[in-house]
Write an enzyme that holds these catalytic residues in place. Structure first.
Site, mmCIF file in Angstrom:
data_model
loop_
_atom_site.group_PDB
_atom_site.id
_atom_site.type_symbol
_atom_site.label_atom_id
_atom_site.label_comp_id
_atom_site.label_asym_id
_atom_site.label_seq_id
_atom_site.Cartn_x
_atom_site.Cartn_y
_atom_site.Cartn_z
ATOM 1 N N CYS A 195 -9.611 -1.327 -8.313
ATOM 2 C CA CYS A 195 -9.703 -0.223 -7.345
ATOM 3 C C CYS A 195 -10.455 0.991 -7.915
ATOM 4 C CB CYS A 195 -8.307 0.220 -6.880
ATOM 5 S SG CYS A 195 -7.375 -1.059 -6.017
ATOM 6 N N ARG A 196 -9.803 1.732 -8.803
ATOM 7 C CA ARG A 196 -10.366 3.019 -9.226
ATOM 8 C C ARG A 196 -11.552 2.889 -10.181
ATOM 9 N NH1 ARG A 196 -4.772 5.257 -11.234
ATOM 10 N NH2 ARG A 196 -4.617 3.007 -11.609
ATOM 11 N N SER A 197 -11.401 2.122 -11.266
ATOM 12 C CA SER A 197 -12.521 2.058 -12.226
ATOM 13 C C SER A 197 -13.747 1.319 -11.673
ATOM 14 C CB SER A 197 -12.082 1.522 -13.596
ATOM 15 O OG SER A 197 -11.565 0.218 -13.526
ATOM 16 N N CYS A 236 -8.953 1.765 -15.564
ATOM 17 C CA CYS A 236 -7.741 1.958 -14.767
ATOM 18 C C CYS A 236 -6.777 0.826 -15.107
ATOM 19 C CB CYS A 236 -8.053 2.044 -13.274
ATOM 20 S SG CYS A 236 -8.801 0.563 -12.558
ATOM 21 N N ASP A 258 -3.311 6.209 -8.035
ATOM 22 C CA ASP A 258 -3.426 4.771 -7.794
ATOM 23 C C ASP A 258 -3.309 4.496 -6.293
ATOM 24 O OD1 ASP A 258 -3.148 2.046 -7.643
ATOM 25 O OD2 ASP A 258 -1.603 1.905 -9.193
ATOM 26 N N ASN A 283 -8.440 -2.687 -12.832
ATOM 27 C CA ASN A 283 -9.902 -2.831 -12.756
ATOM 28 C C ASN A 283 -10.329 -3.519 -11.447
ATOM 29 O OD1 ASN A 283 -12.602 -4.487 -14.600
ATOM 30 N ND2 ASN A 283 -12.604 -2.476 -13.658
HETATM 31 P P1 4NP Z 1 -6.425 0.056 -10.088
HETATM 32 O O1 4NP Z 1 -5.310 -0.237 -8.988
HETATM 33 O O2 4NP Z 1 -5.695 0.284 -11.411
HETATM 34 O O3 4NP Z 1 -7.083 1.299 -9.601
HETATM 35 O O4 4NP Z 1 -7.331 -1.144 -10.124
HETATM 36 C C1 4NP Z 1 -4.321 -1.208 -9.130
HETATM 37 C C2 4NP Z 1 -4.637 -2.520 -8.916
HETATM 38 C C3 4NP Z 1 -3.645 -3.493 -9.001
HETATM 39 C C4 4NP Z 1 -2.349 -3.118 -9.309
HETATM 40 C C5 4NP Z 1 -2.036 -1.788 -9.527
HETATM 41 C C6 4NP Z 1 -3.025 -0.833 -9.445
HETATM 42 N N1 4NP Z 1 -1.332 -4.119 -9.369
HETATM 43 O O5 4NP Z 1 -0.157 -3.747 -9.496
HETATM 44 O O6 4NP Z 1 -1.643 -5.320 -9.278
#
Ligand code: 4NP
Length: 158
Positions: free
Chosen positions: A19-21, A14, A129, A17
């Protein structure tokens, strides 16, 4: 002599790294184990914004409610060597799949896919997201990732 059968290697991707992954890693690890599937699992981000951080506390809370463990996870950025190492490199959304394709050596491009491609009759192709949304987004992420994990397990068992 038959060559040894190596477990497949799966890398979830993702943006951050956190939340989703990491959720995909935790859910797929638990479900693959229950299914008796030997598989090597990891996750990484296309950004390096959260390197070294544990998963987001909202992902951990939502996942632990369903019995998943995030123990030992820390954010890392995808590296070039990942494309040679992992058989399946599964992105949570199209933007991250595109970011992977930009840095992937040509001979490994076919390893890149979308995790939700493993959900039969899926209405959506991306795991949204949840980072900037409310808590509901994390439950939705779990629902989608559980379905995709079962689809991937079925595909790997064939
Ligand atoms: P992820 O979510 O890609 O599922 O880990 C996010 C985590 C952090 C951010 C965006 C999406 N950020 O903008 O910091």
């Amino acid at each position: 002599m038959m060559p040894p059968i190596l477990p497949p290697k799966v890398l979830f991707i993702c943006l951050g790294n956190i939340c989703r992954s990491p959720t995909a890693e935790a859910v797929f690890r638990a479900r693959a184990k229950s299914a008796g599937l030997d598989v090597i699992i990891d996750s990484a981000g296309t950004s390096g914004w959260h390197i070294g951080e544990p998963p987001d506390h909202r992902s951990i809370e939502a996942g632990e409610m369903r019995g998943y463990s995030f123990a030992g996870q820390a954010s890392r950025k995808v590296i070039r060597a990942d494309f040679a190492k992992f058989d399946y490199i599964l992105a949570m959304d199209l933007k991250n799949a595109a970011a992977l394709k930009k840095i992937c050596p040509e001979n490994y491009i076919s390893r890149i896919g979308l995790f939700l491609d493993y959900v039969p009759q899926a209405k959506i192709s991306e795991v949204p997201d949840p980072y900037y949304g409310d808590g509901d987004g994390f439950t939705k992420v779990l629902d989608l990732i559980e379905q995709a994990s079962d689809g991937l397990i079925a595909a790997l068992k064939q």
